[in-house]
Design an enzyme around this catalytic site. Structure first.
Site, PDB file in Angstrom:
ATOM      1  N   TYR A  97       0.812  -1.224   0.000  1.00  0.00           N
ATOM      2  CA  TYR A  97       0.000   0.000   0.000  1.00  0.00           C
ATOM      3  C   TYR A  97       0.844   1.271   0.000  1.00  0.00           C
ATOM      4  O   TYR A  97       0.302   2.368  -0.138  1.00  0.00           O
ATOM      5  CB  TYR A  97      -0.926  -0.003   1.216  1.00  0.00           C
ATOM      6  CG  TYR A  97      -1.809  -1.221   1.297  1.00  0.00           C
ATOM      7  CD1 TYR A  97      -2.964  -1.311   0.519  1.00  0.00           C
ATOM      8  CD2 TYR A  97      -1.493  -2.286   2.129  1.00  0.00           C
ATOM      9  CE1 TYR A  97      -3.787  -2.430   0.577  1.00  0.00           C
ATOM     10  CE2 TYR A  97      -2.297  -3.411   2.193  1.00  0.00           C
ATOM     11  CZ  TYR A  97      -3.445  -3.473   1.419  1.00  0.00           C
ATOM     12  OH  TYR A  97      -4.247  -4.586   1.475  1.00  0.00           O
ATOM     13  N   HIS A 102      -4.673   5.711  -1.364  1.00  0.00           N
ATOM     14  CA  HIS A 102      -5.355   5.467  -0.100  1.00  0.00           C
ATOM     15  C   HIS A 102      -4.456   5.741   1.091  1.00  0.00           C
ATOM     16  O   HIS A 102      -4.949   5.887   2.224  1.00  0.00           O
ATOM     17  CB  HIS A 102      -5.834   4.009  -0.071  1.00  0.00           C
ATOM     18  CG  HIS A 102      -7.107   3.804   0.690  1.00  0.00           C
ATOM     19  ND1 HIS A 102      -8.060   4.800   0.878  1.00  0.00           N
ATOM     20  CD2 HIS A 102      -7.608   2.699   1.332  1.00  0.00           C
ATOM     21  CE1 HIS A 102      -9.078   4.321   1.581  1.00  0.00           C
ATOM     22  NE2 HIS A 102      -8.827   3.057   1.868  1.00  0.00           N
ATOM     23  N   PHE A 147      -4.929  -1.443   9.794  1.00  0.00           N
ATOM     24  CA  PHE A 147      -5.624  -1.390   8.511  1.00  0.00           C
ATOM     25  C   PHE A 147      -6.741  -0.347   8.606  1.00  0.00           C
ATOM     26  O   PHE A 147      -7.336  -0.119   9.659  1.00  0.00           O
ATOM     27  CB  PHE A 147      -6.151  -2.752   8.042  1.00  0.00           C
ATOM     28  CG  PHE A 147      -5.043  -3.640   7.533  1.00  0.00           C
ATOM     29  CD1 PHE A 147      -4.594  -3.532   6.223  1.00  0.00           C
ATOM     30  CD2 PHE A 147      -4.418  -4.544   8.382  1.00  0.00           C
ATOM     31  CE1 PHE A 147      -3.557  -4.320   5.758  1.00  0.00           C
ATOM     32  CE2 PHE A 147      -3.375  -5.343   7.931  1.00  0.00           C
ATOM     33  CZ  PHE A 147      -2.941  -5.232   6.612  1.00  0.00           C
ATOM     34  N   ASN A 149      -9.866   0.178   7.799  1.00  0.00           N
ATOM     35  CA  ASN A 149     -11.263   0.040   8.225  1.00  0.00           C
ATOM     36  C   ASN A 149     -11.461  -0.054   9.728  1.00  0.00           C
ATOM     37  O   ASN A 149     -12.596   0.070  10.208  1.00  0.00           O
ATOM     38  CB  ASN A 149     -11.897  -1.176   7.548  1.00  0.00           C
ATOM     39  CG  ASN A 149     -12.043  -0.987   6.050  1.00  0.00           C
ATOM     40  OD1 ASN A 149     -11.735   0.070   5.511  1.00  0.00           O
ATOM     41  ND2 ASN A 149     -12.507  -2.028   5.363  1.00  0.00           N
ATOM     42  N   ASP A 174      -7.440  10.510   2.723  1.00  0.00           N
ATOM     43  CA  ASP A 174      -7.739  10.666   1.302  1.00  0.00           C
ATOM     44  C   ASP A 174      -9.237  10.834   1.079  1.00  0.00           C
ATOM     45  O   ASP A 174     -10.054  10.297   1.835  1.00  0.00           O
ATOM     46  CB  ASP A 174      -7.247   9.437   0.534  1.00  0.00           C
ATOM     47  CG  ASP A 174      -7.907   8.160   1.035  1.00  0.00           C
ATOM     48  OD1 ASP A 174      -7.712   7.802   2.221  1.00  0.00           O
ATOM     49  OD2 ASP A 174      -8.644   7.524   0.256  1.00  0.00           O
ATOM     50  N   ASN A 195     -14.293   4.566   5.380  1.00  0.00           N
ATOM     51  CA  ASN A 195     -14.364   3.552   6.428  1.00  0.00           C
ATOM     52  C   ASN A 195     -13.441   3.826   7.615  1.00  0.00           C
ATOM     53  O   ASN A 195     -13.756   3.478   8.758  1.00  0.00           O
ATOM     54  CB  ASN A 195     -14.068   2.171   5.850  1.00  0.00           C
ATOM     55  CG  ASN A 195     -15.198   1.652   4.991  1.00  0.00           C
ATOM     56  OD1 ASN A 195     -16.360   2.009   5.201  1.00  0.00           O
ATOM     57  ND2 ASN A 195     -14.873   0.827   4.003  1.00  0.00           N
TER      58      ASN A 195
END
Length: 278
Positions: A97, A102, A147, A149, A174, A195
């Site tokens: 990532y 993101h 992470f 979420n 973002d 999220n």
């Protein structure tokens, strides 16, 4: 050890009033500090509540009693001001990532840390974490490693442990609903479908009253799946524009923590171009 103060009231030299002040209230770090503390301690309002002074408001006092109420008020304000700002960038951990749209929140935190000389070498409450200063204001930087979420697991724990007022928690993330490389600073609001923000609001017991800095990443082209789009890296031109945006964002954060929200929002909302000199 105690200090006894006395005051001669009226014309009778025998009418003496004592005030017993514990030296525990006075600074002990040095003689100069002690002297300063005593001067401040004796500079309040007159001894208006003493039995020998009731009904004699027009008489002058030789000493003034400590302004305990004012000092308590000042102490409370100082404690509030000493609370650090928590600056949180949202993203996902791992090389997969890194450098993607993101993860622009992570990237912004790294940019702040490098610019302000803050080491991000600690792991605390499931976050890569650092403490330092922006100007003379204490700040904490965090990149949740839970992470995206479930970012609230980390952020909620940090806020609870350090007892940080929500008005001093800035979340940076973002936003596909903003044009690429545009910034928007808001004092509060909903999760907007993000999220990570949804998780943070949930761990703040539903409170949305904390500032956030949204960083535009634009909409996916054509019919591209948004989930795939946010994992795309930036191209060369986008990278140049984003670097300029992060520099503007850094200045906005400096204004926010050292001055106030409105001044920072005005700076963010003032149109800028790559040729703008900060």
């Amino acid at each position: 050890m105690h200090i006894f103060m006395f005051q001669i009231v009226g014309n009778n030299p025998q009418e003496i009033m004592y005030n017993n002040i514990s030296t525990a209230l006075l600074p002990r770090s040095s003689s100069a500090a002690a002297s300063f503390g005593r001067r401040r301690l004796l500079s309040g309002t007159p001894f208006s509540n003493s039995p020998s002074n009731l009904g004699k408001k027009n008489r002058n006092c030789l000493f003034r009693r400590p302004g305990f109420k004012s000092m308590a008020s000042i102490s409370t304000e100082a404690e509030e001001k000493q609370k650090p700002w928590l600056l949180v960038g949202l993203g996902n951990p791992g090389k997969r990532y890194s450098g993607t749209r993101h993860n622009v929140g992570f990237e912004f935190v790294d940019f702040i840390a490098e610019s302000e000389g803050i080491s991000m070498s600690t792991v605390s409450f499931k976050s890569v974490f650092g403490k330092g200063f922006i100007g003379d204001v204490p700040v904490m930087l965090a990149k949740p490693q839970t992470f995206m979420n479930v970012s609230g697991e980390s952020v909620g724990s940090l806020v609870s442990y350090y007892k940080i007022p929500l008005k001093q928690v800035l979340v940076m993330f973002d936003d596909m609903d903003l044009p690429f490389a545009k910034l928007r600073l808001l004092p509060k609001g909903g999760h907007g479908g993000h999220n990570g923000m949804r998780s943070i609001i949930s761990h703040f017991k539903g409170s949305q009253d904390f500032p956030r800095l949204r960083i535009g990443i634009g909409r996916p082209p054509g019919k591209m799946d948004p989930a795939s789009f946010v994992l795309r890296p930036f191209n060369k031109d986008e990278r140049q524009e984003l670097d300029f945006t992060l520099q503007n964002g850094l200045e906005a954060v400096r204004i926010l923590v050292q001055d106030n929200f409105n001044k920072s929002a005005t700076f963010v909302n003032t149109p800028k171009s790559l040729g703008t000199t900060l």
